[in-house]
Design an enzyme around this catalytic site. Structure first.
Site, PDB file in Angstrom:
ATOM      1  N   ASN A  58      -3.155  11.320   5.119  1.00 15.66           N
ATOM      2  CA  ASN A  58      -3.242   9.963   5.667  1.00 15.66           C
ATOM      3  C   ASN A  58      -4.565   9.356   5.195  1.00 15.66           C
ATOM      4  O   ASN A  58      -5.629   9.696   5.707  1.00 15.66           O
ATOM      5  CB  ASN A  58      -3.178  10.005   7.191  1.00 15.66           C
ATOM      6  CG  ASN A  58      -3.222   8.625   7.822  1.00 15.66           C
ATOM      7  OD1 ASN A  58      -3.541   7.636   7.168  1.00 15.66           O
ATOM      8  ND2 ASN A  58      -2.927   8.557   9.107  1.00 15.66           N
ATOM      9  N   HIS A  72       1.242  -8.701  16.751  1.00 19.11           N
ATOM     10  CA  HIS A  72       0.203  -8.065  17.573  1.00 19.11           C
ATOM     11  C   HIS A  72       0.719  -7.903  18.993  1.00 19.11           C
ATOM     12  O   HIS A  72       1.164  -8.866  19.604  1.00 19.11           O
ATOM     13  CB  HIS A  72      -1.048  -8.949  17.564  1.00 19.11           C
ATOM     14  CG  HIS A  72      -2.321  -8.205  17.841  1.00 19.11           C
ATOM     15  ND1 HIS A  72      -2.493  -7.418  18.959  1.00 19.11           N
ATOM     16  CD2 HIS A  72      -3.478  -8.123  17.138  1.00 19.11           C
ATOM     17  CE1 HIS A  72      -3.699  -6.885  18.929  1.00 19.11           C
ATOM     18  NE2 HIS A  72      -4.324  -7.303  17.840  1.00 19.11           N
ATOM     19  N   CYS A 132      -5.203   1.339  10.723  1.00 16.01           N
ATOM     20  CA  CYS A 132      -4.560   1.609   9.435  1.00 16.01           C
ATOM     21  C   CYS A 132      -3.798   0.410   8.883  1.00 16.01           C
ATOM     22  O   CYS A 132      -3.394   0.423   7.720  1.00 16.01           O
ATOM     23  CB  CYS A 132      -3.610   2.800   9.577  1.00 16.01           C
ATOM     24  SG  CYS A 132      -4.451   4.339  10.047  1.00 16.01           S
ATOM     25  N   HIS A 148       3.510   3.132   5.770  1.00 14.49           N
ATOM     26  CA  HIS A 148       2.224   3.807   5.974  1.00 14.49           C
ATOM     27  C   HIS A 148       2.413   5.283   6.290  1.00 14.49           C
ATOM     28  O   HIS A 148       3.114   5.656   7.235  1.00 14.49           O
ATOM     29  CB  HIS A 148       1.458   3.128   7.109  1.00 14.49           C
ATOM     30  CG  HIS A 148       0.276   3.908   7.583  1.00 14.49           C
ATOM     31  ND1 HIS A 148      -0.722   4.348   6.738  1.00 14.49           N
ATOM     32  CD2 HIS A 148      -0.073   4.335   8.822  1.00 14.49           C
ATOM     33  CE1 HIS A 148      -1.625   5.016   7.423  1.00 14.49           C
ATOM     34  NE2 HIS A 148      -1.254   5.028   8.693  1.00 14.49           N
ATOM     35  N   HIS A 181      12.476  -1.273  -2.773  1.00 12.79           N
ATOM     36  CA  HIS A 181      11.463  -0.241  -2.535  1.00 12.79           C
ATOM     37  C   HIS A 181      10.795  -0.445  -1.186  1.00 12.79           C
ATOM     38  O   HIS A 181      10.602  -1.577  -0.738  1.00 12.79           O
ATOM     39  CB  HIS A 181      10.401  -0.267  -3.652  1.00 12.79           C
ATOM     40  CG  HIS A 181      10.967  -0.246  -5.030  1.00 12.79           C
ATOM     41  ND1 HIS A 181      11.428   0.906  -5.632  1.00 12.79           N
ATOM     42  CD2 HIS A 181      11.178  -1.249  -5.920  1.00 12.79           C
ATOM     43  CE1 HIS A 181      11.888   0.615  -6.850  1.00 12.79           C
ATOM     44  NE2 HIS A 181      11.748  -0.685  -7.037  1.00 12.79           N
TER      45      HIS A 181
END
Length: 509
Positions: A434, A313, A234, A401, A397
């Site tokens: 989602n 990562h 995602c 996700h 703002h």
């Protein structure tokens, strides 16, 4: 006597409340003054130096000024030429500015709408799920934060369900072409102007690639730099933005088209492993097309400027790597398994990301407080809590996700955000579910539709993905967005929002 004691207690409570209120007000003003002083210290110092110089020059006569010039003319000329050269070198070597001209989010037709009750009835009619699995799906949906008007693919909303490659292509083509068609209509850009193309879809990667499909459909030019990203979860939408940015830094006078989507038809899980059933309950149709440019001529018509992208990562850690894993269950059915460690891993990834992002975006006042607490804990062994920077001082703002209610709740708590800041993410999850990597753009579209986006406002997009990754993008609004001139998925129903999303919504099934 009792009533008199009660009155005295009430009076004392009122006095204490008043003192606490006055103290909170004073602390608020002290904190505001501190942030203003530290954040503007450089400007205040510059003004002080200029005042000293001007006050000194004001005492000189014309003859003294001429004498100063004659004695130091070479030094003055060399200094001026050096400043000009430094400015020219800076202008030639600075990174090119990247603008977001516009973006478009795909909104499926009403026939694709699927309520939670209809979803469960379809699941039951397939005959693939046990009573225990259906009860588990019902429990997830009741607590998911997903509403009754999300969208599902045609092939899965009919009995028997069809998970063929043909139907999967139809779903993806409909979303991608729908979003790109709207984007080209909004911007008036000629497809031949596109010199960079990045398409991301995590689980659906047919041959020819989805990027080749876009090139074929819109007859893009033969020397286009085309990329197709798969398997990145995602967070792939922001990876695509980062890749496009890197390419735009190298190739002058260019436009980049970024397309973010996911396919449900081919990746629907038809088994009974609970760790794999969650994705069926949350993922829905969606996609977004974004037009980026480094052309100075596009500045005036662009909505945003890209300030930062940051990717972290944690795939080197086995626990992080395996927390979102596509695999076969005991019945050899393929699905995406979500580990129980997912929330903890997401929190760790977020911490790593914001630690690196903080110095880029936070005012100096917040950075000093953070450093002070670290020094106090490490050097002086003081037992104090780690200072959590106030990112609301850096951003107006937040687009987080919309992976699920649990993710949003955790980030609201971790970043100390208000309901107003979380509203775009929660409403997107409620209205569209989602939609994977494209959810951030539905959230940004919500803020625009609500008339919240003002010139100069900064937006932080945060996404998580398998691997495990946490990625960020920071945008600055180049203009005030007027909802009356916008076309996005929220515009024809924005008056219905925000809505109260209960923590538990019972389903009659």
């Amino acid at each position: 006597m009792a009533s008199e004691k009660e009155r005295n207690v009430d009076d004392n409570d009122q006095v204490c409340q008043r003192r606490n209120f006055l103290l909170s007000v004073r602390l608020k003003y002290v904190k505001t003054g501190y942030h203003f002083l530290i954040s503007n210290s450089l400007y205040l110092l510059l003004i002080l130096v200029l005042c000293i110089i001007l006050s000194h020059l004001s005492t000189l006569t014309i003859d003294e000024v001429l004498q100063l010039w004659n004695n130091h003319v070479v030094t003055i000329v060399v200094s001026c030429v050096t400043c000009v050269l430094i400015f020219i070198i800076y202008m030639m070597t600075r990174p090119r500015k990247v603008y977001l001209v516009n973006f478009a989010c795909y909104k499926p037709e009403p026939a694709r709408m699927c309520s939670k009750e209809h979803f469960l009835k379809l699941s039951a009619r397939t005959g693939k799920y046990t009573e225990s699995s259906l009860a588990f799906k019902k429990k997830i949906l009741e607590r998911s934060g997903v509403g009754q008007r999300t969208y599902g693919p045609k092939a899965l909303m009919e009995i028997p369900q069809t998970q063929s490659l043909v139907e999967a292509r139809k779903e993806t083509e409909t979303i991608i072409f729908g979003a790109i068609d709207e984007l080209f209509a909004k911007t008036g850009v000629n497809p031949r102007e596109i010199s960079i193309l990045v398409v991301n879809s995590s689980l659906f990667n047919p041959i020819p690639s989805l990027s080749a499909m876009v090139v074929n459909r819109y007859k893009l030019r033969g020397n286009i730099l085309s990329y197709n990203l798969g398997g990145m979860g995602c967070s792939a939408g922001l990876i695509s933005i980062d890749l496009a940015k890197q390419l735009l830094q190298v190739h002058p006078n260019s436009c980049a088209l970024v397309m973010s989507t996911e396919n449900i038809t081919k990746n629907w899980y038809p088994g009974n492993d609970r760790s794999m059933l969650v994705t069926n309950c949350l993922f829905r149709l969606g996609g977004a097309a974004i037009l980026l440019s480094n052309r100075s001529s596009d500045h005036n018509r662009s909505k945003y400027q890209l300030l930062h992208t940051l990717r972290t990562h944690r795939g080197a850690d086995d626990r992080c790597y395996k927390c979102v894993l596509q695999q076969e269950d005991e019945a050899q059915q393929i699905g995406v398994s979500l580990s129980k460690d997912l929330m903890a891993v997401a929190g760790e990834a977020l911490q790593t990301n914001i630690t690196k992002l903080g110095p880029l975006v936070l005012p100096m006042s917040e950075q000093l407080l953070f450093v002070a607490t670290v020094v106090a804990k490490k050097l002086f062994k003081m037992k104090i809590k780690s200072y959590i920077p106030d990112f609301k001082l850096a951003f107006e703002h937040f687009c987080i996700h919309a992976g699920g209610r649990g993710v949003l709740d955790e980030l609201e708590k971790s970043l100390d955000l208000s309901e107003w800041h979380m509203e775009p993410s929660r409403m997107t999850l409620y209205r569209f579910g989602n939609t994977s990597s494209s959810s951030l753009w539905y959230e940004l579209a919500y803020s625009e539709a609500m008339g919240r986006m003002k010139k100069g406002d900064r937006t932080w997009q945060i996404a998580f993905g398998s691997g495990f990754k946490c990625n960020s993008a920071v945008w600055r609004a180049l203009k005030t967005i007027k909802p009356s001139k916008e076309k996005n998925p929220w515009m024809d129903e924005v008056d219905m929002f925000p809505v109260l999303v209960p923590k538990f919504a019972s389903i009659s099934f």
